[in-house]
Design a protein around this motif. Structure first.
Motif, PDB file in Angstrom:
ATOM      1  N   ARG A   1       2.502   5.546  -6.359  1.00 29.60           N
ATOM      2  CA  ARG A   1       2.112   5.521  -7.768  1.00 29.60           C
ATOM      3  C   ARG A   1       0.951   6.442  -8.097  1.00 29.60           C
TER       4      ARG A   1
ATOM      5  N   GLN B   1      -5.807  -2.238  -9.889  1.00 28.70           N
ATOM      6  CA  GLN B   1      -5.041  -2.577 -11.087  1.00 28.70           C
ATOM      7  C   GLN B   1      -5.888  -3.249 -12.160  1.00 28.70           C
TER       8      GLN B   1
ATOM      9  N   TYR C   1       1.423   1.717  -3.604  1.00 34.95           N
ATOM     10  CA  TYR C   1       0.212   2.258  -4.217  1.00 34.95           C
ATOM     11  C   TYR C   1       0.153   3.772  -4.021  1.00 34.95           C
TER      12      TYR C   1
ATOM     13  N   PHE D   1      -0.147   4.032   2.793  1.00 34.55           N
ATOM     14  CA  PHE D   1      -0.592   4.706   1.569  1.00 34.55           C
ATOM     15  C   PHE D   1      -0.335   6.199   1.661  1.00 34.55           C
TER      16      PHE D   1
ATOM     17  N   PHE E   1       0.828  -1.210   0.000  1.00 37.46           N
ATOM     18  CA  PHE E   1       0.000   0.000   0.000  1.00 37.46           C
ATOM     19  C   PHE E   1       0.864   1.263   0.000  1.00 37.46           C
TER      20      PHE E   1
ATOM     21  N   SER F   1     -10.728   1.803  -2.510  1.00 39.03           N
ATOM     22  CA  SER F   1      -9.779   1.155  -1.599  1.00 39.03           C
ATOM     23  C   SER F   1      -9.600   1.951  -0.315  1.00 39.03           C
TER      24      SER F   1
ATOM     25  N   ASP G   1       3.017  -7.195  -4.662  1.00 45.08           N
ATOM     26  CA  ASP G   1       1.586  -7.468  -4.707  1.00 45.08           C
ATOM     27  C   ASP G   1       1.323  -8.957  -4.540  1.00 45.08           C
TER      28      ASP G   1
ATOM     29  N   SER H   1      -9.070   3.650  -6.617  1.00 43.74           N
ATOM     30  CA  SER H   1      -8.284   4.181  -5.500  1.00 43.74           C
ATOM     31  C   SER H   1      -9.184   4.707  -4.393  1.00 43.74           C
TER      32      SER H   1
ATOM     33  N   LEU I   1       6.457  -3.648  -7.843  1.00 40.12           N
ATOM     34  CA  LEU I   1       5.095  -3.608  -7.330  1.00 40.12           C
ATOM     35  C   LEU I   1       4.393  -4.941  -7.571  1.00 40.12           C
TER      36      LEU I   1
END
Length: 359
Positions: free
Chosen positions: A57, A118, A54, A179, A51, A142, A204, A139, A200
């Motif tokens: 990114r 993703q 994430y 995150f 995370f 999540s 993941d 996003s 990643l």
């Protein structure tokens, strides 16, 4: 044209075979005592790092721009945390005739998990939909799920989920804090992560395998697997197939009734009908404890099913647009990060084509 090799035509994502292999290892060699503590700690650290990446990114400007399409995001949130749970509650009538109470708890938990990021992006891109909207919708879902999923689990699953203020704090520390740290450090390390996108993917998939091993080890040590029979598993697959079909239909035609254009409808369908394995597994481990292995089993099965079905739908959406006289030019390819082999095969047309030919 060169025929695809046999492995590329497999209808099962090879990563799912790794998941099944991990379950087998946990059944034969479950982690016990200190080993269980080490496995659990490693899984927690790996998910937190996932995370964090994430957060690195996700472009802050992209997220803020995405807020302008608030109707789309509210629609995805409503599908994920309202429509899905209502269908999950309706399935309670199948207990104990079709689903056991333990499997139903896992099935209901599945309906409370946030959407994927993703694969939603990947399939929206294949279907030539609104990719920026899919990025933001996944996003936002999540992030909302970090709070909404445990709260819904406490209210709907009750005693089967060990919800407490401490559970919520653990989930926030494991998922939200990393995150936000990634968002904060994105300015400095974002370019480095962008150059090493494969990292990643490794984190993941590796983090999920670790969580699966730790959860199923707990289940084996606690001796809960006598509750599941092959017939019950087949029944669970049938119920999940109906759930996925209903959500794919509702998101597509419901978005049309709400006045969304084709590109937005594609994003809503793929972001609003899917559930995240990466987010759901660590939450289940915190909420269910030794019962987590049964709790995540429905999510694992649904994850594979949604990938296979959405691969077919995405290719059909793309072909339908190409056949339209008012076809729009292809959307620019996004950078969704590493995606599974099944998703890449869908983009190339191999898995989708095979699934279509086989009916």
């Amino acid at each position: 044209m060169k025929r695809p090799t046999w492995p590329s035509r497999l209808p099962i994502d090879p990563y799912v075979l790794l998941l099944l292999g991990t379950v087998g290892i946990a059944a034969l060699l479950p982690a016990r005592g200190t080993g269980a503590d080490v496995a659990s700690g490693a899984a927690t650290a790996a998910v937190a790092f996932l995370f964090f990446l994430y957060g690195v990114r996700l472009s802050t400007r992209e997220a803020l721009d995405g807020l302008r399409n608030w109707r789309l995001h509210l629609t995805v949130i409503a599908c994920t945390f309202a429509v899905f749970p209502l269908l999950g509650l309706a399935a309670g009538g199948l207990v104990p005739y079709v689903l056991t109470p333990a499997l139903y708890s896992g099935f209901l938990f599945l309906t409370l998990v946030p959407s994927t990021v993703q694969s939603s992006i990947a399939f929206t891109s294949i279907a030539r939909g609104n990719v920026p909207a899919a990025i933001c919708a996944g996003s936002f879902s999540s992030l909302a799920g970090i709070v909404l999923t445990p709260l819904l689990a406490a209210g709907l699953i009750g005693g089967h989920a060990g919800f407490s203020a401490d559970s919520l704090v653990k989930i926030v520390l494991q998922l939200l804090v990393p995150f936000l740290a990634g968002q904060f450090l994105r300015r400095w390390i974002g370019p480095f992560v962008a150059r090493h996108k494969k990292v990643l993917g490794w984190v993941d998939r590796g983090s999920i395998l670790l969580v699966v091993y730790a959860a199923f080890s707990q289940g084996m040590v606690a001796g809960i697997w006598h509750q599941v029979t092959p017939l019950r598993l087949l029944a669970l697959l049938g119920v999940e197939a109906v759930l996925l079909a209903v959500m794919l239909t509702l998101t597509w035609f419901g978005a049309k009734r709400l006045g969304f254009g084709r590109a937005d409808r594609v994003a809503i369908q793929f972001a609003g009908s899917k559930k995240s394995l990466a987010a759901g597994l660590p939450m289940a481990s915190v909420l269910f404890g030794a019962q987590a292995s049964l709790a995540v089993l429905p999510l694992m099965l649904f994850h594979q099913m949604q990938l296979m079905v959405c691969a077919v739908i995405a290719k059909r959406r793309s072909r339908d647009l190409e056949a339209s006289p008012d076809a729009a030019p292809p959307a620019p390819e996004p950078d969704p990060g590493p995606i599974s082999r099944l998703e890449r095969a869908a983009a190339a047309g191999t898995v989708a084509g095979t699934a279509t030919r086989s009916g």
